[in-house]
Design an enzyme around this catalytic site. Structure first.
Site, PDB file in Angstrom:
ATOM      1  N   ARG A  14       0.853  -1.190   0.000  1.00  0.00           N
ATOM      2  CA  ARG A  14       0.000   0.000   0.000  1.00  0.00           C
ATOM      3  C   ARG A  14       0.884   1.234   0.000  1.00  0.00           C
ATOM      4  NH1 ARG A  14      -5.271   0.222  -1.542  1.00  0.00           N
ATOM      5  NH2 ARG A  14      -6.230  -1.750  -0.964  1.00  0.00           N
ATOM      6  N   HIS A  57      -0.070  -0.411  -9.843  1.00  0.00           N
ATOM      7  CA  HIS A  57      -0.930  -1.360  -9.101  1.00  0.00           C
ATOM      8  C   HIS A  57      -1.316  -2.549  -9.987  1.00  0.00           C
ATOM      9  CE1 HIS A  57      -3.557  -1.403  -5.272  1.00  0.00           C
ATOM     10  NE2 HIS A  57      -3.408  -2.647  -5.721  1.00  0.00           N
ATOM     11  N   ASP A  83       4.761  -0.633  -6.648  1.00  0.00           N
ATOM     12  CA  ASP A  83       3.568  -0.917  -7.454  1.00  0.00           C
ATOM     13  C   ASP A  83       2.387  -0.109  -6.928  1.00  0.00           C
ATOM     14  OD1 ASP A  83       2.163  -2.503  -9.478  1.00  0.00           O
ATOM     15  OD2 ASP A  83       1.129  -3.441  -7.770  1.00  0.00           O
ATOM     16  N   GLU A 129      -2.315   7.272  -5.390  1.00  0.00           N
ATOM     17  CA  GLU A 129      -2.507   6.569  -6.664  1.00  0.00           C
ATOM     18  C   GLU A 129      -3.919   6.670  -7.222  1.00  0.00           C
ATOM     19  OE1 GLU A 129      -1.513   2.478  -5.361  1.00  0.00           O
ATOM     20  OE2 GLU A 129      -3.582   1.977  -5.895  1.00  0.00           O
TER      21      GLU A 129
HETATM   22  P1  NAD Z   1      -2.015 -11.213   4.821  1.00  0.00           P
HETATM   23  O1  NAD Z   1      -3.138 -10.728   5.674  1.00  0.00           O
HETATM   24  O2  NAD Z   1      -1.956 -12.659   4.464  1.00  0.00           O
HETATM   25  O3  NAD Z   1      -0.599 -10.826   5.488  1.00  0.00           O
HETATM   26  C1  NAD Z   1      -0.375  -9.570   6.069  1.00  0.00           C
HETATM   27  C2  NAD Z   1       0.621  -9.787   7.200  1.00  0.00           C
HETATM   28  O4  NAD Z   1       0.936  -8.507   7.751  1.00  0.00           O
HETATM   29  C3  NAD Z   1       0.061 -10.648   8.335  1.00  0.00           C
HETATM   30  O5  NAD Z   1       0.955 -11.696   8.631  1.00  0.00           O
HETATM   31  C4  NAD Z   1      -0.060  -9.674   9.498  1.00  0.00           C
HETATM   32  O6  NAD Z   1       0.163 -10.271  10.769  1.00  0.00           O
HETATM   33  C5  NAD Z   1       1.051  -8.688   9.149  1.00  0.00           C
HETATM   34  N1  NAD Z   1       0.934  -7.446   9.897  1.00  0.00           N
HETATM   35  C6  NAD Z   1      -0.173  -6.857  10.424  1.00  0.00           C
HETATM   36  N2  NAD Z   1       0.167  -5.740  11.079  1.00  0.00           N
HETATM   37  C7  NAD Z   1       1.507  -5.611  10.958  1.00  0.00           C
HETATM   38  C8  NAD Z   1       2.448  -4.670  11.426  1.00  0.00           C
HETATM   39  N3  NAD Z   1       2.063  -3.617  12.165  1.00  0.00           N
HETATM   40  N4  NAD Z   1       3.747  -4.846  11.121  1.00  0.00           N
HETATM   41  C9  NAD Z   1       4.153  -5.916  10.385  1.00  0.00           C
HETATM   42  N5  NAD Z   1       3.303  -6.859   9.933  1.00  0.00           N
HETATM   43  C10 NAD Z   1       2.003  -6.699  10.211  1.00  0.00           C
HETATM   44  O7  NAD Z   1      -2.070 -10.297   3.533  1.00  0.00           O
HETATM   45  P2  NAD Z   1      -1.477 -10.643   2.099  1.00  0.00           P
HETATM   46  O8  NAD Z   1      -2.510 -11.332   1.290  1.00  0.00           O
HETATM   47  O9  NAD Z   1      -0.122 -11.241   2.240  1.00  0.00           O
HETATM   48  O10 NAD Z   1      -1.335  -9.158   1.510  1.00  0.00           O
HETATM   49  C11 NAD Z   1      -0.307  -8.289   1.970  1.00  0.00           C
HETATM   50  C12 NAD Z   1      -0.532  -6.908   1.401  1.00  0.00           C
HETATM   51  O11 NAD Z   1      -0.404  -6.941  -0.025  1.00  0.00           O
HETATM   52  C13 NAD Z   1      -1.927  -6.400   1.631  1.00  0.00           C
HETATM   53  O12 NAD Z   1      -1.984  -5.740   2.859  1.00  0.00           O
HETATM   54  C14 NAD Z   1      -2.176  -5.491   0.468  1.00  0.00           C
HETATM   55  O13 NAD Z   1      -1.955  -4.155   0.890  1.00  0.00           O
HETATM   56  C15 NAD Z   1      -1.171  -5.902  -0.575  1.00  0.00           C
HETATM   57  N6  NAD Z   1      -1.745  -6.354  -1.865  1.00  0.00           N
HETATM   58  C16 NAD Z   1      -1.339  -5.693  -2.971  1.00  0.00           C
HETATM   59  C17 NAD Z   1      -1.794  -6.097  -4.214  1.00  0.00           C
HETATM   60  C18 NAD Z   1      -1.308  -5.406  -5.472  1.00  0.00           C
HETATM   61  O14 NAD Z   1      -1.833  -5.654  -6.552  1.00  0.00           O
HETATM   62  N7  NAD Z   1      -0.290  -4.573  -5.401  1.00  0.00           N
HETATM   63  C19 NAD Z   1      -2.698  -7.165  -4.324  1.00  0.00           C
HETATM   64  C20 NAD Z   1      -3.080  -7.832  -3.166  1.00  0.00           C
HETATM   65  C21 NAD Z   1      -2.593  -7.424  -1.931  1.00  0.00           C
END
Ligand code: NAD
Length: 341
Positions: A234, A295, A258, A263
């Protein structure tokens, strides 16, 4: 069910129509984003299907409710753009697609790492202009380098697995430990240790008040000189101005993103020929060691297939009165700003 699909691109239409095979639902596609000005288009539609930049705030929900909408089906995981309290008050249910492309996002992060390191984006242009000089294209071996992963959920774990395959050492930080990452040999450390010892830092945690501007002047100061910073999570995890300062002082050696804090004004639209007003974004684009994608990390065939299938399964659950595992209920104790995709 009659479904109004907002923010429709040709690829959304292609995958949603293919998944709506019977056809079960009457789909009407709208190109504009949903907001309080466009919500009127959904009058008479019991379900509305939206994506990350649609603004489903209280005034929009009010217009939708008065037009008969009872369900918001998000084609994404994050729901920061939906006022859940207002939806609950109006009796509108909200469903989402929690995970659709963890491999796609992790693989895109690796693409940014490889391209930045070996300067493939510069080499591509050079060769097309018959410039076969290697000056300025020097890279480094990934083998033996240390990758710091912040957020070791679905995507962070897959990135760890891939980078382990390159022979990297893995440092990790998360509020919860992931045993799978530890099995790989990943070592959990506190953030200062991760900042101080990582050659590459990749962000995979959600955006929440606790993680807003996690990368700022103070954290950058703790990093190795010429660190590579990757953000596919994000935009607002990064203080963009602090990163620009870090790039100007050569503290940050490479930046691959990304996502970008502002954005929604730019991404997913063809703005070629228009005058971009965001000077911070434009400054970022001037650095030779910065690679920005709009993105697209999630954007794989598998993801669009999963999004379409899950969206219709969610809608069917709600339509037929079944419990839906992907329904988001309003929980006042969960920070409203939590964003998960
Ligand atoms: P997920 O929920 O499986 O994993 C997120 C992890 O972050 C969890 O293990 C959680 O415990 C951890 N977390 C929470 N608070 C935290 C903190 N303060 N410090 C460190 N870690 C912390 O999510 P995911 O499916 O792996 O997705 C991760 C991120 O990817 C999402 O948050 C989203 O923003 C991003 N995403 C981007 C795209 C894209 O197209 N660019 C697509 C999907 C997801």
């Amino acid at each position: 069910m009659k479904i109004a699909v907002f923010s429709t691109k040709s690829y959304d239409r292609q995958f949603l129509e293919a998944a709506n095979s019977s056809p079960q639902h009457e789909l009407v596609f709208f190109e504009p984003r949903l907001n309080r000005n466009t919500a009127i288009l959904a009058a008479g539609f019991p379900a509305v299907c939206v994506f990350v930049h649609d603004l489903v705030d209280a005034p929009t929900l009010k217009i939708l409710a008065s037009g008969g909408t009872r369900l918001i089906a998000l084609r994404c995981a994050g729901f920061n753009n939906v006022d859940l309290q207002a939806a609950a008050d109006l009796g509108i249910k909200v469903v989402r697609v929690p995970a659709y492309s963890p491999y796609g996002v992790a693989e895109h992060a690796v693409g940014l790492i490889l391209s930045l390191n070996r300067k493939i984006h510069h080499a591509y242009n050079r060769v097309r202009e018959s410039n076969f000089s290697l000056s300025g294209l020097l890279g480094f071996n990934l083998n033996g380098r240390t990758v710091g992963i912040i957020g070791t959920g679905r995507i962070g774990l897959i990135l760890g697995q891939i980078m382990k395959g390159f022979g990297c050492n893995i440092l990790a930080y998360d509020v919860y430990r992931n045993a799978e990452l530890e099995k790989l040999g990943g070592k959990y450390v506190e953030l200062p240790e991760l900042f101080a010892n990582s050659d590459i830092i990749s962000l995979h945690c959600p955006l929440m008040p606790e993680t807003h501007h996690l990368i700022n002047a103070e954290s950058i100061a703790q990093m190795k000189p010429r660190v590579m910073l990757i953000n596919t999570s994000r935009g607002a995890l990064i203080d963009t101005q602090a990163v620009i300062d870090g790039l100007k002082s050569h503290k940050i050696g490479f930046l691959g993103v990304d996502v970008y804090e502002q954005e929604s004004e730019l991404f997913f639209e063809d703005l070629s020929g228009e005058i971009i007003q965001d000077d911070v974004f434009l400054r970022l684009t001037t650095f030779p060691n910065v690679l920005i994608t709009g993105h697209q990390a999630f954007f794989t065939e598998e993801a669009l297939y999963n999004i379409a299938e899950t969206t219709f399964a969610n809608i069917a659950d709600i339509e037929q009165g079944r419990a839906c595992a992907n329904e988001i209920s309003y929980q006042p104790e969960i920070p409203a700003k939590a964003q998960v995709s």
